[in-house]
Design an enzyme around this catalytic site. Structure first.
Site, mmCIF file in Angstrom:
data_model
loop_
_atom_site.group_PDB
_atom_site.id
_atom_site.type_symbol
_atom_site.label_atom_id
_atom_site.label_comp_id
_atom_site.label_asym_id
_atom_site.label_seq_id
_atom_site.Cartn_x
_atom_site.Cartn_y
_atom_site.Cartn_z
ATOM 1 N N ASP A 81 -6.227 2.426 7.067
ATOM 2 C CA ASP A 81 -6.525 1.027 6.363
ATOM 3 C C ASP A 81 -8.385 1.266 5.946
ATOM 4 O O ASP A 81 -8.935 1.360 5.419
ATOM 5 C CB ASP A 81 -6.234 -0.127 7.090
ATOM 6 C CG ASP A 81 -6.857 -1.606 5.884
ATOM 7 O OD1 ASP A 81 -6.311 -1.706 5.198
ATOM 8 O OD2 ASP A 81 -7.782 -2.109 6.411
ATOM 9 N N SER A 92 -2.996 -17.626 -4.693
ATOM 10 C CA SER A 92 -3.204 -17.767 -2.755
ATOM 11 C C SER A 92 -1.562 -18.767 -2.411
ATOM 12 O O SER A 92 -1.925 -19.871 -2.778
ATOM 13 C CB SER A 92 -4.868 -18.842 -2.582
ATOM 14 O OG SER A 92 -4.583 -19.205 -0.839
ATOM 15 N N LYS A 112 -7.893 -1.347 -2.528
ATOM 16 C CA LYS A 112 -7.131 0.297 -1.726
ATOM 17 C C LYS A 112 -7.130 -1.047 -0.530
ATOM 18 O O LYS A 112 -6.923 -1.218 0.241
ATOM 19 C CB LYS A 112 -8.636 0.596 -1.284
ATOM 20 C CG LYS A 112 -10.047 0.697 -0.592
ATOM 21 C CD LYS A 112 -9.108 0.778 1.369
ATOM 22 C CE LYS A 112 -9.942 -0.533 1.665
ATOM 23 N NZ LYS A 112 -9.100 -0.587 3.528
#
Length: 312
Positions: free
Chosen positions: A169, A36, A91
């Site tokens: 998206d 992160s 995805k």
């Protein structure tokens, strides 16, 4: 059987909402580290600012889940494959078709498992719709995938930048169901893409599809991020034999001729990680790029409309 250690790269909203809780409660994997840039962690596991730092410090971790925005996903996934890791991709699997094809070829060359996930495909209702259309043929499919971007992507500026996909998206989820249930390959014939005057990706899109089928079924999609109230994630389908189907709740429920045929709990990510475990056991990759190809084709043939500026 001992759980396999997996590292998570990218701790954004989808990781927090889906990946981490699903892995934690599952039997196949254990989160052993995270990457992160913001320095976030999870349950006290080691947190690294870069994937390179992770690979240097914990080379024993052989599996990574890449959940970053799509514009940087190719470089991160390729780095993981180069380091000898098996890779799961959120995805869309990459920002472009060329990047996606490169990852497929590179994973094969390295002998590593690559799994391009399409979570909306992992619903029993989707499987049943596929079986029914294979048996009865396709007369028409009307996709309506409409939601409020302020609810589902609050403050996420990356979705409006080049490579961020905009309304595609969520729309690519519908397209992933679409390509799975059809017994033939669709292609984009026409598209209208609506862009806010201050943004680089579309806030809405209308698509018309064709196919090589002699009967030429009517195939359309309507994606919009300006929906108010409840989300509309559904498809209205007519089989060539006359049956009427409705896939809704994002593919979790199916009605056939007005009667509920299948409805299962929303466990798409549970099924994704179960499938990933099976792929790892068999050494096989799963890398279908057809939903991404339809988005790319819509961008190629689409007419551009401009609407008012979008502000959060």
């Amino acid at each position: 059987m001992a759980k396999q250690k997996i590292a998570i790269i990218g701790l954004g909203k989808i990781t927090q909402d889906q990946h981490l809780p699903v892995i934690d409660k599952g039997n196949d994997f254990e989160v052993a580290a995270v990457v992160s840039q913001r320095g976030l962690s999870h349950n006290g596991v080691p947190s690294f600012k870069t994937a390179a730092d992770l690979y240097a410090a914990m080379p024993e971790i052989g599996i990574v889940s890449v959940n970053t925005p799509p514009d940087v996903r190719h470089a991160i996934a390729r780095e993981a494959l180069e380091a000898g890791k098996h890779v799961l991709l959120e995805k869309p699997p990459a920002a472009t078709l060329a990047e996606f094809e490169d990852l497929k070829a590179f994973a094969a060359a390295k002998g590593k498992v690559l799994f391009a996930t399409w979570h909306s495909q992992f619903n029993p209702a989707v499987d049943e719709a596929k079986a029914l259309l294979a048996k009865h043929g396709v007369g028409s499919v009307k996709i309506e995938w409409r939601e409020d971007v302020k609810k589902w992507h609050p403050g996420q500026e990356w979705i409006w930048e080049p490579g961020g996909f905009g309304v595609f998206d969520p729309g690519i989820n519908a397209l992933s169901i679409f390509v799975k249930i059809l017994p033939f390959a669709p292609f984009v014939k026409a598209a209208t893409l609506t862009y806010p005057e201050n943004r680089q990706t579309p806030i809405a899109a209308k698509l018309t599809f064709g196919s090589a089928e002699a009967a030429q079924p009517t195939l359309t999609a309507d994606f919009d991020w300006r929906e108010q109230g409840d989300e509309k994630w559904h498809m209205t389908i007519e089989a060539a034999a006359g049956h009427k189907l409705r896939l809704y709740k994002g593919g979790a429920a199916l009605e056939v001729d007005g009667k509920l045929a299948v409805e299962a709990p929303s466990e798409e990510y549970e099924r994704i990680y179960a499938h990933f475990a099976q792929l790892l056991a068999s050494g096989q990759s799963d890398v279908d790029g057809s939903p991404l190809r339809l988005v790319a084709d819509a961008m190629l043939v689409g007419r551009r409309d401009v609407t008012e500026a979008f502000v959060w």
